[in-house]
Write an enzyme that holds these catalytic residues in place. Sequence first.
Site, PDB file in Angstrom:
ATOM      1  N   CYS A 137      -0.832   2.339   3.957  1.00 34.69           N
ATOM      2  CA  CYS A 137      -2.288   2.244   3.446  1.00 34.69           C
ATOM      3  C   CYS A 137      -2.949   1.144   4.350  1.00 34.69           C
ATOM      4  CB  CYS A 137      -2.315   2.064   2.151  1.00 34.69           C
ATOM      5  SG  CYS A 137      -3.881   1.741   1.534  1.00 34.69           S
ATOM      6  N   CYS A 140      -5.177  -1.009   2.280  1.00 34.51           N
ATOM      7  CA  CYS A 140      -4.655  -2.031   1.434  1.00 34.51           C
ATOM      8  C   CYS A 140      -4.021  -3.254   2.053  1.00 34.51           C
ATOM      9  CB  CYS A 140      -3.579  -1.261   0.442  1.00 34.51           C
ATOM     10  SG  CYS A 140      -3.959   0.546  -0.026  1.00 34.51           S
ATOM     11  N   ASP A 141      -3.265  -2.613   3.424  1.00 31.70           N
ATOM     12  CA  ASP A 141      -2.386  -4.045   3.782  1.00 31.70           C
ATOM     13  C   ASP A 141      -3.019  -4.420   5.184  1.00 31.70           C
ATOM     14  OD1 ASP A 141      -0.579  -3.298   1.627  1.00 31.70           O
ATOM     15  OD2 ASP A 141       0.387  -2.166   2.890  1.00 31.70           O
TER      16      ASP A 141
END
Length: 326
Positions: A137, A140-141
């Site tokens: 992701c 997300c990261d």
Amino acid sequence: MTATHSSRMLILGSGPAGLTAAIYAARAGLAPIVVQGIQPGGQLTITTDVENYPGFADVIQGPWLMEQMQKQAEHVGARMEWDHIAEVDLSERPFRMKGDGGNLYLGDTLVIATGAQAKWLNLPSEERLKGKGVSACATCDGFFYRGKKVVVIGGGNTAVEEALYMTNHSHDVTLIHRRDSLRAEKILQERLFAHPNIKVLWNREIAEFVAGGEPETLVAADLRDTETGTIERIDLEGAFVAIGHSPATELFRGHLDLDADGYIPVEPGTARTAIPGVFACGDVMDKIYRQAVTAAGTGCMAALDAEKFLAEADFEAKAEAVMQDA
Ligand code: FAD
Ligand code: NAP
């Protein structure tokens, strides 16, 4: 202490499919309970720009859209339960489900909207380096890879969007794809090819990720040429696996028919599964379109089909009671 929650309609999943089903069911007076799962709001909460959900002239954000859907569902009377279902029993009505913490959920009808989960390459090195350079992701990261050299693996919309997104953080982004053409939408491909900080490596797959340093992190990857089989090593610091998603249906294996790919089959043109009173909507039953708007559309179908099922079941129960009294 564990609790028991009963509802005319139990909805598993709080992505666009589950929340749309909840809006329709609540407006039909069925006081649905939505069990949200470990990803409240579903897959759109891990993306940024959403440009193709109708009704918004400006680009909107995935997490914001899902917040709005949840508020709308609550506003009309749906109840949210933050729990993850670990066990199901669909052998009789009311259907019984048990949450991770032991709470029991009973539903006269069940709407399955458990969506899909990221697929992994299933390499031993991938498993070892998850969270240490390997992620599924970017939104997300991605922030953790500011200024670093990263790769994105895959050739669909998700991979292209993740590569484009990573240019917010990195000037050195490489898309690695196992074939020589992408399956992503044309508009996304054009943006990708036009971007000065993205290059594409065609006909390559990850043979193994390479760890280094202490504590160990991702430092390189061995790439296999899918045409010649030759292996070359490239240095990198972050890798985002974006090769699609699998339907979240393991929970139902042995309880409900699944197709060869693990999707829940429904009667064409409906959300009805093989078990009367159990309905499926969204990515868990749709291997073709897999869009927020189609998930929402089939969520609506599931709620309407379930409402009709309950009305017919109530009618039959009343008719039977009248017969017994006579
Ligand atoms: P999901 O969104 O997957 O939601 C599933 C829900 O089920 C979650 O709430 C989860 O917590 C819950 N759940 C799972 N298992 C359990 C359980 N055992 N118990 C209880 N709850 C459970 N589509 C677009 O139209 N436009 C886009 O721009 C777009 N961008 C995307 C970007 C990314 C990175 C990804 C991954 C997808 C994107 N999509 C986009 C696709 C879109 O997100 C999906 O089609 C849509 O979210 C599917 O909705 P759903 O409700 O079926 O399932
Ligand atoms: P996808 O469309 O299924 O694409 C998966 C990609 O990964 C394919 O290019 C595939 O290669 C590759 N792949 C699969 N397994 C692999 C493996 N083991 N090793 C290497 N590569 C592998 O998945 P997605 O991109 O996640 O999209 C899923 C759905 O969500 C789609 O319907 C998509 O339209 C939707 N979505 C929409 C948007 C948007 O509308 N903006 C954004 C994201 C996602 P091949 O091409 O060779 O098969």
